[in-house]
Design an enzyme around this catalytic site. Structure first.
Site, mmCIF file in Angstrom:
data_model
loop_
_atom_site.group_PDB
_atom_site.id
_atom_site.type_symbol
_atom_site.label_atom_id
_atom_site.label_comp_id
_atom_site.label_asym_id
_atom_site.label_seq_id
_atom_site.Cartn_x
_atom_site.Cartn_y
_atom_site.Cartn_z
ATOM 1 N N ASP A 161 0.865 -1.167 0.023
ATOM 2 C CA ASP A 161 0.077 0.113 0.181
ATOM 3 C C ASP A 161 0.933 1.295 -0.249
ATOM 4 O O ASP A 161 1.963 1.306 -0.779
ATOM 5 C CB ASP A 161 -1.094 0.197 1.368
ATOM 6 C CG ASP A 161 -1.873 1.154 1.299
ATOM 7 O OD1 ASP A 161 -2.789 1.118 0.550
ATOM 8 O OD2 ASP A 161 -1.590 2.037 2.246
ATOM 9 N N HIS A 163 -7.463 -6.345 -0.791
ATOM 10 C CA HIS A 163 -6.189 -5.374 -0.740
ATOM 11 C C HIS A 163 -5.231 -5.802 0.464
ATOM 12 O O HIS A 163 -4.002 -5.509 0.109
ATOM 13 C CB HIS A 163 -6.875 -4.140 -0.302
ATOM 14 C CG HIS A 163 -5.856 -2.971 -0.088
ATOM 15 N ND1 HIS A 163 -4.952 -2.581 -1.234
ATOM 16 C CD2 HIS A 163 -5.436 -2.053 0.966
ATOM 17 C CE1 HIS A 163 -4.098 -1.407 -0.857
ATOM 18 N NE2 HIS A 163 -4.481 -1.175 0.421
#
Length: 312
Positions: free
Chosen positions: A108, A290
């Site tokens: 991320d 994610h």
């Protein structure tokens, strides 16, 4: 909530004008340093599944809470969170442990920092492994300006920048609810929620999907953000346009051996031209969302270790 006993205990290390809370495992004298860089809104503990596997493979594993997170320093100036400072912290961490270079792994926002670090300090990076966020082409327009033109003023990246302090306060007031709603898996595949997605998540009473982690694990994140607040991490977003300018003179092509790991159900888009900017990249796709290394820990470890072995 203290860090569980099976995760390394932290040390506060003074470097680059701040103190970083650093978790490390493995034997330094065996070399093979590997630095794991968390994203937002995360914590070093997000790498809990990778640390023992990397130690068993012979690596000296270094996992910082980067500035603005956990017990690490959170400077008051927004510009103290730009890519030069974030990359500088990681270079200073290498110097602290007397390493010339290391393999850097990012997820991320941590991936964004690792890409930027490699552009700014290529000689200090051995290999690159990034999860979720591919290399972001610099383009002709600063990133926040571009997002505002495409998605409008309520898009959360833009809102963080244009309405300073608003999201910070709402997330601080709803820390447990926000993180409970954020850290989910098996979330229905729907288009990204428009507008102020993070504020909406903080206010939502009912989460989607399934919990990503146990209550005890979630408590590590909640306690950390209750103590640090969210402003330090959000300040990373507030430097995106500044970073665009700071990277102007960097060679945009990363020649290092690289591994990119995507989650096929992640809402972050895959790069269609990754090889143009990272020609020596290998790509792995996992069936997850994610939070790749937490949602698919064994598969992530397998991908990382197999790739590292293939580079020797």
């Amino acid at each position: 909530m203290s860090i569980p006993i099976d995760f390394p205990q932290p040390t506060l290390i003074s470097l680059n004008g701040v103190e970083l809370e650093v978790f490390e495992a493995g034997r330094k004298n065996k070399g093979n340093p590997i630095v794991l860089c968390h994203g937002w809104p995360e914590h070093a503990f997000s790498w809990r599944y990778q640390v023992p596997a990397l130690v068993d493979a012979g690596y000296h594993v270094i996992v910082p809470n980067q500035r603005g997170f956990g017990a690490s320093s959170s400077p008051s100036e927004v510009t103290d969170f730009d890519i030069e400072h974030l990359a500088g912290d990681l270079i200073a961490l290498l110097d602290h442990f007397d390493y010339e270079k290391a393999t850097f792994v990012g997820h991320d926002w941590g991936a964004a920092v690792v890409w930027g670090l490699t552009l700014l300090h290529p000689s200090r990076v051995d290999k690159v492994i990034n999860l979720a966020l591919p290399y972001q082409e610099r383009g002709d327009m600063p990133w926040i300006e571009m997002m505002e033109a495409l998605f409008g003023a309520d898009f959360y990246f833009v809102h963080f920048n244009r309405q300073v302090g608003v999201a910070d306060a709402i997330l601080d007031q709803n820390t447990h609810q926000f993180l409970r709603n954020m850290f989910r898996k098996n979330v229905p595949l729907t288009p990204p929620e428009p507008g102020m997605m993070m504020i909406n998540l903080a206010n939502a009473k009912t989460p989607l999907g399934d919990p990503l982690m146990s209550g005890a694990e979630l408590a590590v994140f909640v306690t950390a953000f209750e103590q640090s607040g969210f402003t330090g991490g959000i300040n990373w977003y507030r430097n995106l346009d500044r970073n665009w300018h700071l990277l102007a003179k960097a060679d945009p092509i990363i020649q290092h051996p690289a591994l990119m790991i995507y989650g096929d159900r992640d809402m972050v888009a895959k790069s269609e031209n990754l090889k143009d900017f990272v020609p020596n990249v290998d790509v792995v796709n996992l069936d997850c969302g994610h939070w790749i290394q937490q949602e698919k820990p064994q598969e992530t470890n397998h991908a990382i270790l197999n790739w590292l072995q293939s580079q020797d």
